[in-house]
Design a protein around this motif. Structure first.
Motif, short mmCIF file in Angstrom:
data_model
loop_
_atom_site.label_atom_id
_atom_site.label_comp_id
_atom_site.label_asym_id
_atom_site.label_seq_id
_atom_site.Cartn_x
_atom_site.Cartn_y
_atom_site.Cartn_z
N ASP A 64 0.85 -1.19 0.00
CA ASP A 64 0.00 0.00 0.00
C ASP A 64 0.89 1.24 0.00
OD1 ASP A 64 -1.96 -1.89 0.36
OD2 ASP A 64 -2.38 -1.37 2.43
N PHE A 65 0.43 2.30 -0.68
CA PHE A 65 1.14 3.57 -0.61
C PHE A 65 0.19 4.73 -0.88
CE2 PHE A 65 1.60 5.00 -5.01
CZ PHE A 65 1.36 3.84 -5.73
N GLU A 66 0.65 5.91 -0.47
CA GLU A 66 -0.14 7.12 -0.63
C GLU A 66 0.81 8.29 -0.82
OE1 GLU A 66 -3.56 9.64 1.80
OE2 GLU A 66 -2.61 7.93 2.75
N TYR A 67 0.42 9.25 -1.68
CA TYR A 67 1.19 10.48 -1.79
C TYR A 67 0.24 11.63 -2.11
CZ TYR A 67 0.90 10.45 -6.91
OH TYR A 67 0.46 10.47 -8.20
N GLY A 68 0.71 12.83 -1.91
CA GLY A 68 -0.06 14.02 -2.21
C GLY A 68 -1.15 14.28 -1.18
N ILE A 69 -2.24 14.91 -1.65
CA ILE A 69 -3.34 15.26 -0.76
C ILE A 69 -4.64 14.60 -1.24
CG2 ILE A 69 -2.34 17.47 -0.06
CD1 ILE A 69 -4.28 18.83 -2.03
N ARG A 70 -5.57 14.45 -0.31
CA ARG A 70 -6.90 13.93 -0.65
C ARG A 70 -7.85 15.11 -0.84
NH1 ARG A 70 -8.06 8.72 3.25
NH2 ARG A 70 -6.06 7.70 2.92
N THR A 71 -8.66 15.03 -1.87
CA THR A 71 -9.65 16.07 -2.14
C THR A 71 -11.02 15.42 -2.36
OG1 THR A 71 -9.38 16.05 -4.54
CG2 THR A 71 -7.90 17.49 -3.29
N ALA A 72 -12.03 16.22 -2.56
CA ALA A 72 -13.37 15.71 -2.83
C ALA A 72 -13.52 15.20 -4.26
CB ALA A 72 -14.39 16.80 -2.56
N TYR A 73 -12.54 15.49 -5.12
CA TYR A 73 -12.62 15.12 -6.53
C TYR A 73 -11.70 13.92 -6.77
CZ TYR A 73 -14.33 19.85 -6.30
OH TYR A 73 -15.00 20.97 -5.93
N SER A 74 -12.30 12.77 -7.07
CA SER A 74 -11.49 11.57 -7.20
C SER A 74 -12.05 10.62 -8.25
CB SER A 74 -11.41 10.85 -5.85
OG SER A 74 -12.69 10.44 -5.44
N ALA A 75 -11.23 9.67 -8.62
CA ALA A 75 -11.62 8.57 -9.51
C ALA A 75 -11.10 7.29 -8.87
CB ALA A 75 -11.02 8.75 -10.90
N ILE A 76 -11.94 6.25 -8.86
CA ILE A 76 -11.59 4.99 -8.22
C ILE A 76 -11.45 3.92 -9.29
CG2 ILE A 76 -12.33 3.20 -6.61
CD1 ILE A 76 -13.90 5.40 -5.13
N ASN A 77 -10.33 3.18 -9.25
CA ASN A 77 -10.07 2.09 -10.19
C ASN A 77 -9.80 0.80 -9.42
OD1 ASN A 77 -10.11 3.79 -12.56
ND2 ASN A 77 -8.14 4.55 -11.86
N ARG A 78 -10.37 -0.29 -9.88
CA ARG A 78 -10.08 -1.62 -9.33
C ARG A 78 -9.17 -2.34 -10.31
NH1 ARG A 78 -13.44 -3.81 -5.34
NH2 ARG A 78 -15.12 -2.41 -4.74
N THR A 79 -8.13 -2.97 -9.78
CA THR A 79 -7.19 -3.72 -10.61
C THR A 79 -7.14 -5.16 -10.12
OG1 THR A 79 -5.84 -1.74 -10.87
CG2 THR A 79 -4.81 -3.84 -11.41
N THR A 80 -7.30 -6.10 -11.03
CA THR A 80 -7.21 -7.51 -10.68
C THR A 80 -5.75 -7.93 -10.76
OG1 THR A 80 -9.41 -7.91 -11.59
CG2 THR A 80 -8.02 -9.83 -11.25
N CYS A 81 -5.27 -8.58 -9.72
CA CYS A 81 -3.87 -9.00 -9.65
C CYS A 81 -3.64 -10.31 -10.40
CB CYS A 81 -3.46 -9.23 -8.20
SG CYS A 81 -3.96 -7.95 -7.06
N PRO A 82 -2.44 -10.48 -10.92
CA PRO A 82 -2.08 -11.80 -11.47
C PRO A 82 -2.07 -12.83 -10.33
CG PRO A 82 -0.51 -10.14 -12.16
CD PRO A 82 -1.40 -9.51 -11.14
N ARG A 83 -2.38 -14.05 -10.60
CA ARG A 83 -2.46 -15.09 -9.56
C ARG A 83 -1.12 -15.42 -8.92
NH1 ARG A 83 -7.44 -15.64 -7.63
NH2 ARG A 83 -8.93 -15.67 -9.31
N ASN A 84 0.00 -15.15 -9.60
CA ASN A 84 1.30 -15.56 -9.08
C ASN A 84 1.97 -14.52 -8.20
OD1 ASN A 84 1.80 -13.72 -11.06
ND2 ASN A 84 3.20 -15.03 -12.25
N LEU A 85 1.27 -13.46 -7.76
CA LEU A 85 1.88 -12.47 -6.86
C LEU A 85 1.69 -12.86 -5.43
CD1 LEU A 85 1.08 -8.99 -8.42
CD2 LEU A 85 3.26 -10.12 -8.25
#
Length: 85
Positions: A64-85
């Motif tokens: 997990d990581f985070e940078y910058g600032i959080r605002t009310a304007y956002s976009a959310i993306n879901r990413t499916t991981c490869p099975r071998n991670l």
């Protein structure tokens, strides 16, 4: 009679104020990732969503990581991981 009218006005104002306070504070839910998913939330400076000002990545793919600032304007993306991670 004045006391009855005053009490009615005060009761009405308290009811409206209480309702406004409840309506004015919406909940913002952060999605929970599945077992093989990561969530990326990109934060923007305004509603035009042209200038990125922050990012939050969490889930089950990588660290997990985070940078910058959080605002009310956002976009959310879901990413499916490869099975071998």
């Amino acid at each position: 009679m004045k006391k009855l009218v005053r009490n009615a006005v005060v009761a009405t104002l308290l009811t409206v104020a209480g309702t406004t306070a409840v309506v004015a504070s919406p909940a913002h839910a952060i999605p929970y990732p599945k077992d093989n998913e990561s969530i990326t939330i990109i934060y923007y400076s305004d509603a035009s969503r042209t200038v990125e000002v922050g990012m939050l990545v969490y889930g089950n793919c990588l660290d997990d990581f985070e940078y910058g600032i959080r605002t009310a304007y956002s976009a959310i993306n879901r990413t499916t991981c490869p099975r071998n991670l």
